[in-house]
Design an enzyme around this catalytic site. Sequence first.
Site, PDB file in Angstrom:
ATOM      1  N   HIS A 122       0.771  -1.165   0.094  1.00 27.41           N
ATOM      2  CA  HIS A 122       0.058   0.059  -0.026  1.00 27.41           C
ATOM      3  C   HIS A 122       0.725   1.305  -0.114  1.00 27.41           C
ATOM      4  O   HIS A 122       1.673   1.309   0.767  1.00 27.41           O
ATOM      5  CB  HIS A 122      -0.891   0.108   1.255  1.00 27.41           C
ATOM      6  CG  HIS A 122      -2.083  -1.187   1.174  1.00 27.41           C
ATOM      7  ND1 HIS A 122      -2.420  -1.815   2.345  1.00 27.41           N
ATOM      8  CD2 HIS A 122      -2.658  -1.645   0.151  1.00 27.41           C
ATOM      9  CE1 HIS A 122      -3.070  -2.815   1.972  1.00 27.41           C
ATOM     10  NE2 HIS A 122      -3.444  -2.681   0.763  1.00 27.41           N
ATOM     11  N   GLU A 125       2.035   3.538   3.025  1.00 26.77           N
ATOM     12  CA  GLU A 125       2.634   2.945   4.327  1.00 26.77           C
ATOM     13  C   GLU A 125       3.975   3.027   4.089  1.00 26.77           C
ATOM     14  O   GLU A 125       4.701   2.188   3.965  1.00 26.77           O
ATOM     15  CB  GLU A 125       2.030   1.647   4.461  1.00 26.77           C
ATOM     16  CG  GLU A 125       0.432   1.780   4.540  1.00 26.77           C
ATOM     17  CD  GLU A 125      -0.283   0.350   4.378  1.00 26.77           C
ATOM     18  OE1 GLU A 125       0.668  -0.791   4.461  1.00 26.77           O
ATOM     19  OE2 GLU A 125      -1.404   0.169   4.354  1.00 26.77           O
ATOM     20  N   ARG A 180      -3.330   4.628  -1.672  1.00 25.59           N
ATOM     21  CA  ARG A 180      -3.028   3.250  -1.261  1.00 25.59           C
ATOM     22  C   ARG A 180      -2.794   2.287  -2.645  1.00 25.59           C
ATOM     23  O   ARG A 180      -2.127   1.647  -2.169  1.00 25.59           O
ATOM     24  CB  ARG A 180      -4.361   2.931  -0.589  1.00 25.59           C
ATOM     25  CG  ARG A 180      -4.461   1.656  -0.120  1.00 25.59           C
ATOM     26  CD  ARG A 180      -5.786   1.517   0.903  1.00 25.59           C
ATOM     27  NE  ARG A 180      -6.297   0.020   0.980  1.00 25.59           N
ATOM     28  CZ  ARG A 180      -5.960  -0.604   1.823  1.00 25.59           C
ATOM     29  NH1 ARG A 180      -5.510  -0.171   2.854  1.00 25.59           N
ATOM     30  NH2 ARG A 180      -6.635  -1.906   2.224  1.00 25.59           N
ATOM     31  N   HIS A 250       3.180  -4.147   6.620  1.00 20.93           N
ATOM     32  CA  HIS A 250       2.068  -2.882   6.473  1.00 20.93           C
ATOM     33  C   HIS A 250       2.217  -1.863   7.384  1.00 20.93           C
ATOM     34  O   HIS A 250       2.861  -1.889   8.508  1.00 20.93           O
ATOM     35  CB  HIS A 250       0.596  -3.385   6.314  1.00 20.93           C
ATOM     36  CG  HIS A 250       0.543  -4.315   5.132  1.00 20.93           C
ATOM     37  ND1 HIS A 250      -0.144  -3.730   4.124  1.00 20.93           N
ATOM     38  CD2 HIS A 250       0.813  -5.765   4.848  1.00 20.93           C
ATOM     39  CE1 HIS A 250      -0.023  -4.782   3.219  1.00 20.93           C
ATOM     40  NE2 HIS A 250       0.360  -5.967   3.460  1.00 20.93           N
ATOM     41  N   GLU A 324       1.375  -5.159  10.991  1.00 17.84           N
ATOM     42  CA  GLU A 324       1.102  -3.901  10.933  1.00 17.84           C
ATOM     43  C   GLU A 324       1.931  -3.146  11.890  1.00 17.84           C
ATOM     44  O   GLU A 324       1.864  -3.024  13.096  1.00 17.84           O
ATOM     45  CB  GLU A 324      -0.424  -3.855  11.358  1.00 17.84           C
ATOM     46  CG  GLU A 324      -1.677  -4.457  10.343  1.00 17.84           C
ATOM     47  CD  GLU A 324      -1.677  -3.549   9.064  1.00 17.84           C
ATOM     48  OE1 GLU A 324      -1.257  -2.292   9.026  1.00 17.84           O
ATOM     49  OE2 GLU A 324      -2.426  -4.250   8.277  1.00 17.84           O
TER      50      GLU A 324
END
Length: 372
Positions: A122, A125, A180, A250, A324
């Site tokens: 993405h 990020e 994104r 991510h 994440e």
Amino acid sequence: MHQNATVDVHVKRNDTQDLHARLKLERIKYQVFISNLQKEIEKQTGYRSSRKRRSESQYDYEVYHPLEEIQNWMFEMNRSRPELVTMFSVGKSYEGRPLYVLQLGKRGRPQKKSVWIDCGVHAREWIGPAFCQWFVKEALSSYKYDSVMTRLLNHLDFFIMPVFNVDGYRFSWNTDRFWRKTRSKNHKFHCRGVDANRNWKVKWCDEGASSHPCDDTYCGPFPESEPEVKAVAKFLRKHKKRMKAYISIHSYAQMLLYPYSYKYAAIPNFNCVESAAQNAVTALHSAHGVRYRYGPASTTLYVSSGSSIDWAYRNGIPYAFAFELRDTGHFGFLLPESLIKPTCTETLRAVKAIASGLLKKCNTEKNRFPYI
């Protein structure tokens, strides 16, 4: 979305007063994290950063780099460390950019067990590509000095893809910091791009993915419609016998996720994967005391279909994880450059823990888990 959940909202300046009034009316508690997004964006892409970023003598791993600099850095890694690094391309992006990968590991042993790590699926990020670069730097500089890293590079091959979504990443630098998706064109709509983490051939375009091209979670016209996804899937399929772990980086949420994303059920090797996740999160916490939640993506984050971790797992890669990274919403996608070092340092510990686990045998007896 469920009751009493926390939601992060990005609002245009002209709409803030109306939103404040509405939230008060509905008695919804709220907090303003960033009052001026543009100011925060400029801190990362402004003059100060670019001066620091482009110092020729030494590459700075504690700033964010645009695509061209990352690709030049990859060439330099390949040139300067030929005994440990091989650079190649797995294909081309929608806009024709090469999809570069660095292979790290001691030469000589054919068909070593392998680990795939991708960053920047993405575009917005940015901490992802920063981590992939940090991992390469640490692996190469600590080889022969750090016993764990030496053992890992001797016994495993790491395939590192610092920027998966090259077109989107470049667009997030030049045009829209919060972009994104990929940058592919849609014939029926003016909206561009597909969510590269909803485009994999596993329960494609089901719950948690959108069939509308203008949505951020658009699944694409068909599975693997995006050349970036198709190229990586082809490479992983070709090497699936030796690929033992798939890791996708991510942000943001501070979580370590594993399959399934598309359903509420336990994977067959749940015990081994959960144990690996627990070890990784413990290792991460030991660096700066940051706590990560871990568990199946569907219950820990949300249900989503067509994700890369579900695809990797379905295609025989026994350990599939999505990190994440920091934070939990204060800065969100605009994680300051001052936090690159602590974030990457702790994440490196987690990745090393997962990789080290691959060199041991997981006790499969206690690993028999009923399908739900």
